[in-house]
Design an enzyme around this catalytic site. Structure first.
Site, mmCIF file in Angstrom:
data_model
loop_
_atom_site.group_PDB
_atom_site.id
_atom_site.type_symbol
_atom_site.label_atom_id
_atom_site.label_comp_id
_atom_site.label_asym_id
_atom_site.label_seq_id
_atom_site.Cartn_x
_atom_site.Cartn_y
_atom_site.Cartn_z
ATOM 1 N N LYS A 169 0.810 -1.224 0.000
ATOM 2 C CA LYS A 169 0.000 0.000 0.000
ATOM 3 C C LYS A 169 0.841 1.270 0.000
ATOM 4 O O LYS A 169 0.438 2.278 -0.584
ATOM 5 C CB LYS A 169 -1.007 0.001 1.144
ATOM 6 C CG LYS A 169 -0.472 -0.257 2.534
ATOM 7 C CD LYS A 169 -1.626 -0.398 3.532
ATOM 8 C CE LYS A 169 -1.122 -0.714 4.934
ATOM 9 N NZ LYS A 169 -0.545 -2.079 5.011
ATOM 10 N N ASN A 209 -1.476 6.637 6.858
ATOM 11 C CA ASN A 209 -0.574 5.677 7.499
ATOM 12 C C ASN A 209 0.853 5.840 6.995
ATOM 13 O O ASN A 209 1.800 5.380 7.621
ATOM 14 C CB ASN A 209 -1.074 4.253 7.215
ATOM 15 C CG ASN A 209 -0.347 3.207 8.018
ATOM 16 O OD1 ASN A 209 -0.303 3.258 9.247
ATOM 17 N ND2 ASN A 209 0.248 2.235 7.325
ATOM 18 N N HIS A 263 -1.795 -8.973 11.770
ATOM 19 C CA HIS A 263 -2.303 -8.228 12.928
ATOM 20 C C HIS A 263 -3.453 -8.957 13.641
ATOM 21 O O HIS A 263 -4.376 -8.325 14.153
ATOM 22 C CB HIS A 263 -2.772 -6.831 12.499
ATOM 23 C CG HIS A 263 -1.758 -6.038 11.759
ATOM 24 N ND1 HIS A 263 -0.508 -5.747 12.296
ATOM 25 C CD2 HIS A 263 -1.785 -5.482 10.512
ATOM 26 C CE1 HIS A 263 0.181 -5.036 11.414
ATOM 27 N NE2 HIS A 263 -0.567 -4.876 10.335
#
Length: 248
Positions: free
Chosen positions: A120, A143, A192
Site C-alpha cells: 500500500k 498511514n 495483525h
C-alpha cells in the site's frame, strides 16, 4: 455530515504517538477539554505538560473505567478496541474515533484511499505522483508519512484538490464516515490477528474502506483473493456500499 461543535467537550486522547499528538492538536484547536492517555509510564509527562498546558496527562496503567467520564475517545491506531478501557467505553456508548474519522468529517476535496496487507505504501506514493504529474494539488499521507489530520488546510488556506491516503486496518477500524471517490484493497493475508482477534475481523476492517461508497464511486479489488470477492455480511448490514459500484 453536520460539523461537530467541540467547544468544552470532554475528550480523551488515547495514545501519545505521532498520530495521537495530531489528534490532540486537532481537538485543542477546536476548543475541547482534553486529556492525554498513554500506557507507557516511561514517557516524559512533564515535557508534555509544558508543551500542552491545561491538558491532563496520564501515563501508565489504565483502569478499566478510565474513559467513562468522557464524551468521546480519540484513539491512536496502534491501540486495539479490545483494550479493556476502550472496550468499556464502547460498551457505555462512548464513540471511539480515530484520525481518519475526524479527517472524513472535515475534508471536502475528493479522496483516493488505499489499503491492503502488502504494497500500500508503494501504490499510495505512485498514485500521489501520478496526480501531481497531472497538475493536481495533491496531499498524500495517512498511514504513510504525514498524519491525515495534518494534511487538512489551515483556516483561510486553500484545500488540496485531491487527497491520497494510505490506510491501515487499525485506522479503518476506528472510521465510520469516510467516503472515498476511489478506493482499493490491494490484497489480503493474515496479519495483525493479535490486534483484531481473528482473520475474519481483520478482513472486515479492511472492507470498511468502502463502507460509505455508493453509485458513482469506484472500488478496485484483486481477483485472486476470495475474501475480497464478496463483502462480509456484517459489512453489508452496516454500510452504504452499493453493490453496483465497479469491482474489476
Amino acid at each position: 455530515m453536520k460539523k461537530i461543535d467541540w467547544r468544552e467537550r470532554r475528550v480523551a486522547i488515547a495514545g501519545a504517538g505521532k498520530t495521537g499528538e495530531s489528534l490532540l492538536r486537532f481537538a485543542l484547536a477546536r476548543g475541547a477539554q482534553c486529556s492525554l492517555w498513554d500506557t507507557r509510564a516511561t514517557l516524559d509527562a512533564q515535557a508534555w505538560r509544558e508543551r500542552y498546558p491545561g491538558v491532563h496527562i496520564h501515563f501508565g496503567d489504565w483502569p478499566e473505567d478510565a474513559f467513562l467520564p468522557y464524551e468521546r475517545v480519540l484513539c491512536s491506531p496502534g491501540l486495539s478496541p479490545m483494550t479493556p478501557a476502550l472496550a468499556a467505553a464502547r460498551r457505555a456508548g462512548i464513540p471511539l474515533w480515530g484520525d481518519i474519522e475526524l479527517f472524513a468529517q472535515c475534508a471536502e476535496a475528493p479522496v483516493i484511499a488505499i489499503t491492503g496487507s502488502n504494497g500500500k505504501s508503494t501504490v499510495t506514493t505512485l498514485v500521489g505522483e501520478m496526480a501531481q504529474a497531472a497538475g493536481l494539488q495533491v496531499a498524500v499521507g495517512g498511514n504513510l508519512g504525514t498524519p491525515a489530520l495534518d494534511l487538512l488546510a489551515e483556516e483561510g488556506d486553500p484545500e488540496p484538490e485531491l487527497y491520497v491516503l494510505e490506510l491501515s486496518s487499525f485506522q479503518l477500524e476506528y472510521c465510520e464516515s469516510l467516503r472515498p471517490r476511489a478506493a482499493t484493497i490491494l490484497n489480503i493475508s493474515p496479519d495483525h490477528l493479535d490486534w483484531h482477534g481473528d482473520f475474519a475481523s481483520y478482513v472486515a476492517a479492511k472492507w470498511r474502506i468502502a463502507r460509505c461508497m455508493g453509485a458513482g464511486d469506484t472500488l478496485v479489488l484483486p481477483s485472486q483473493d476470495a475474501e475480497l470477492q464478496t463483502p462480509p455480511p456484517t459489512f453489508l448490514r452496516s454500510s452504504h456500499y452499493a453493490a453496483s459500484a465497479p469491482v474489476p
